[in-house]
Enzyme design. Structure first.
Site, PDB file in Angstrom:
ATOM      1  N   CYS A 103      43.782  47.634  58.045  1.00  0.00           N
ATOM      2  CA  CYS A 103      44.996  47.836  57.379  1.00  0.00           C
ATOM      3  C   CYS A 103      45.210  49.189  57.562  1.00  0.00           C
ATOM      4  CB  CYS A 103      44.866  47.376  55.961  1.00  0.00           C
ATOM      5  SG  CYS A 103      44.646  45.448  55.694  1.00  0.00           S
ATOM      6  N   HIS A 243      50.084  51.688  52.440  1.00  0.00           N
ATOM      7  CA  HIS A 243      49.996  50.369  53.048  1.00  0.00           C
ATOM      8  C   HIS A 243      50.233  49.340  51.867  1.00  0.00           C
ATOM      9  CE1 HIS A 243      48.028  46.886  54.172  1.00  0.00           C
ATOM     10  NE2 HIS A 243      46.899  46.973  53.358  1.00  0.00           N
ATOM     11  N   ASN A 273      50.746  41.359  52.206  1.00  0.00           N
ATOM     12  CA  ASN A 273      49.971  42.488  52.926  1.00  0.00           C
ATOM     13  C   ASN A 273      50.208  42.024  54.328  1.00  0.00           C
ATOM     14  OD1 ASN A 273      47.712  43.864  54.115  1.00  0.00           O
ATOM     15  ND2 ASN A 273      46.227  43.464  52.743  1.00  0.00           N
TER      16      ASN A 273
HETATM   17  N1  ACO Z   1      46.043  32.465  40.675  1.00  0.00           N
HETATM   18  C1  ACO Z   1      45.606  32.390  39.256  1.00  0.00           C
HETATM   19  N2  ACO Z   1      44.217  32.797  39.080  1.00  0.00           N
HETATM   20  C2  ACO Z   1      43.611  33.478  40.136  1.00  0.00           C
HETATM   21  C3  ACO Z   1      44.041  33.602  41.566  1.00  0.00           C
HETATM   22  C4  ACO Z   1      45.522  33.103  41.500  1.00  0.00           C
HETATM   23  N3  ACO Z   1      46.012  33.232  42.831  1.00  0.00           N
HETATM   24  N4  ACO Z   1      43.191  34.387  42.197  1.00  0.00           N
HETATM   25  C5  ACO Z   1      42.222  34.598  41.464  1.00  0.00           C
HETATM   26  N5  ACO Z   1      42.311  33.987  40.178  1.00  0.00           N
HETATM   27  C6  ACO Z   1      41.392  33.984  38.854  1.00  0.00           C
HETATM   28  C7  ACO Z   1      40.012  34.154  39.285  1.00  0.00           C
HETATM   29  O1  ACO Z   1      39.433  33.116  39.556  1.00  0.00           O
HETATM   30  C8  ACO Z   1      39.356  34.846  37.991  1.00  0.00           C
HETATM   31  O2  ACO Z   1      39.234  33.686  37.220  1.00  0.00           O
HETATM   32  P1  ACO Z   1      37.959  33.790  36.260  1.00  0.00           P
HETATM   33  O3  ACO Z   1      37.981  34.940  35.320  1.00  0.00           O
HETATM   34  O4  ACO Z   1      38.140  32.594  35.257  1.00  0.00           O
HETATM   35  O5  ACO Z   1      36.799  33.779  37.209  1.00  0.00           O
HETATM   36  C9  ACO Z   1      40.441  35.691  37.574  1.00  0.00           C
HETATM   37  O6  ACO Z   1      41.802  35.035  38.138  1.00  0.00           O
HETATM   38  C10 ACO Z   1      40.478  37.190  37.999  1.00  0.00           C
HETATM   39  O7  ACO Z   1      40.058  37.257  39.255  1.00  0.00           O
HETATM   40  P2  ACO Z   1      39.826  38.621  39.737  1.00  0.00           P
HETATM   41  O8  ACO Z   1      39.447  38.470  41.245  1.00  0.00           O
HETATM   42  O9  ACO Z   1      38.942  39.452  38.988  1.00  0.00           O
HETATM   43  O10 ACO Z   1      41.465  39.194  39.920  1.00  0.00           O
HETATM   44  P3  ACO Z   1      42.026  40.677  40.127  1.00  0.00           P
HETATM   45  O11 ACO Z   1      42.538  41.222  38.881  1.00  0.00           O
HETATM   46  O12 ACO Z   1      40.848  41.516  40.690  1.00  0.00           O
HETATM   47  O13 ACO Z   1      43.101  40.281  41.447  1.00  0.00           O
HETATM   48  C11 ACO Z   1      43.403  40.756  43.703  1.00  0.00           C
HETATM   49  C12 ACO Z   1      42.630  39.894  42.529  1.00  0.00           C
HETATM   50  C13 ACO Z   1      44.633  40.528  43.658  1.00  0.00           C
HETATM   51  C14 ACO Z   1      42.695  40.048  45.199  1.00  0.00           C
HETATM   52  C15 ACO Z   1      42.841  42.088  43.644  1.00  0.00           C
HETATM   53  O14 ACO Z   1      41.469  42.337  43.552  1.00  0.00           O
HETATM   54  C16 ACO Z   1      43.173  42.951  44.801  1.00  0.00           C
HETATM   55  O15 ACO Z   1      44.119  43.080  45.212  1.00  0.00           O
HETATM   56  N6  ACO Z   1      42.113  43.440  45.529  1.00  0.00           N
HETATM   57  C17 ACO Z   1      42.337  44.292  46.687  1.00  0.00           C
HETATM   58  C18 ACO Z   1      42.951  43.518  47.962  1.00  0.00           C
HETATM   59  C19 ACO Z   1      43.316  44.487  49.195  1.00  0.00           C
HETATM   60  O16 ACO Z   1      43.814  45.337  48.644  1.00  0.00           O
HETATM   61  N7  ACO Z   1      42.836  44.168  50.340  1.00  0.00           N
HETATM   62  C20 ACO Z   1      43.454  45.035  51.370  1.00  0.00           C
HETATM   63  C21 ACO Z   1      42.512  45.134  52.350  1.00  0.00           C
HETATM   64  S1  ACO Z   1      42.897  43.382  53.261  1.00  0.00           S
HETATM   65  C22 ACO Z   1      42.225  43.834  54.856  1.00  0.00           C
HETATM   66  O17 ACO Z   1      41.998  44.829  55.414  1.00  0.00           O
HETATM   67  C23 ACO Z   1      42.208  42.911  55.748  1.00  0.00           C
END
Ligand code: ACO
Length: 316
Positions: A103, A243, A273
């Site tokens: 990215c 990004h 993304n």
């Molecule tokens: N719908 C509903 N619930 C969900 C979903 C979904 N789509 N996905 C996860 N959950 C649940 C999880 O199971 C968890 O449940 P639990 O508490 O019962 O275990 C809860 O939601 C919280 O999950 P988290 O992973 O803590 O959620 P978070 O707020 O961190 O959001 C996310 C997740 C959106 C992926 C976030 O962490 C994020 O954006 N991270 C950065 C990603 C990124 O920027 N990547 C870029 C690089 S990619 C590359 O280089 C190829």
């Protein structure tokens, strides 16, 4: 720019996995994303974006010195996606090579092109940022399948005496973070001809929370560094094109930098993304919307698998 035509919205995803529009929008800011067809690889979008960039610059493909493609989702292991695009657009007199920085790819690609033009290796370069990460998404994994979309964009750069172009860049990496985002299948340790080793899947893996924490800090640090390198302050920035991975990350980083919302470009809500494709698509859209004009100072920043990150300061 060229993005996949097919739209997958949050209501569609609600039928595929246990998720909701409310959860996706509040955690990521994404409402819909674009999904490529099975016969569309990175070069499909890259060549369209490249042709547009040349047309707008009024440059013939045969006059291009270098085709530099930033992507981690090439059509095939080899030859490079840049060679496929070079041939498709008829850039018959150019060099062609890929830069793989996930990215942050476009950030790296712009600096590689700038440095090679400055030192005289090339008179000009076409830099293409494109990714089709939905090919590697596990559509049963709700934590990743909601995030990605397919497409990319391109810019044409050439040697010039005026003060336009990339003024400064910061490029960083921490390979110790490789475990946080990866795609192992299909590489030389897990070739497509062999059954997958235990623990290896044909899907991208991401430790979302670790990446989130890293991303906000990496964006803030690299933006501050690139401004310091150019002897400028945040007040000099006319537009910030980060990004587009997650609206919360963009907002947190912009707030830490003290940027007002009207200076922050956002399109993650409609594309998801697009990895190396997100910044060039953002630049193209910002210009088309009249938010980016000749002479403006634009700051770009990216982060991703590697871990890698970085920023460019560009006089448009
Ligand atoms: N719908 C509903 N619930 C969900 C979903 C979904 N789509 N996905 C996860 N959950 C649940 C999880 O199971 C968890 O449940 P639990 O508490 O019962 O275990 C809860 O939601 C919280 O999950 P988290 O992973 O803590 O959620 P978070 O707020 O961190 O959001 C996310 C997740 C959106 C992926 C976030 O962490 C994020 O954006 N991270 C950065 C990603 C990124 O920027 N990547 C870029 C690089 S990619 C590359 O280089 C190829």
């Amino acid at each position: 720019m060229s993005v996949a035509e097919r739209v997958l919205n949050n209501a569609d995803l609600e039928k595929m996995v246990d998720t909701s529009d409310e959860w996706i929008v509040s955690r990521t800011g994404i409402s819909e994303r674009r999904i490529s067809e099975s016969d569309q690889g990175a070069s499909y979008f890259g060549q369209r974006a490249a042709c547009q960039a040349l047309e707008r610059a009024g440059v013939r493909a045969a006059d291009v010195d270098a085709v530099i493609v930033t992507s981690v989702t090439g059509d095939q292991i080899f030859p490079s996606t840049s060679c496929l695009i070079q041939s498709a657009i008829g850039a018959s007199n150019s060099a062609a090579f890929d830069v793989g920085a996930a990215c942050a790819g476009f950030i790296y690609g712009l600096e590689v092109a700038t440095s090679m033009i400055k030192c005289g290796t090339f008179d000009n370069a076409l830099v293409v940022g494109v990714d089709v990460l939905t090919k590697f998404v596990d559509w049963t994994d709700r934590s990743t399948c909601i995030l990605f979309g397919d497409g990319g964009g391109a810019v044409y750069m050439e040697a010039s005496d005026d003060e336009r172009g990339v003024l400064a860049s910061v490029l960083k990496a921490d390979g110790g973070g490789a475990r946080h985002i990866h795609m192992k299948a299909g590489g030389t340790l897990n070739p497509a001809s062999r059954p997958l080793q235990e623990g290896v899947t044909p899907y991208l893996f991401m430790a979302g929370q670790e990446v989130y924490r890293f991303a906000v800090k990496a964006m803030e640090d690299s933006c501050k560094s690139v401004l310091a390198k150019a002897g400028m302050s945040i007040d000099n920035v006319d537009l910030f094109v980060p990004h587009q991975a997650n609206l919360r990350i963009i907002t947190a980083a912009s707030d830490r930098l003290g940027l007002s919302r009207d200076k922050v470009f956002v399109n993650v809500h409609k594309y998801g993304n697009m990895s190396a494709g997100s910044i060039p698509v953002g630049l193209c859209e910002a210009e088309a919307e009249g938010r980016l004009k000749v002479g403006d100072l634009v700051m770009t920043v990216g982060f991703g698998a590697g871990l890698v990150w970085g920023a460019n300061l560009i006089r448009w």
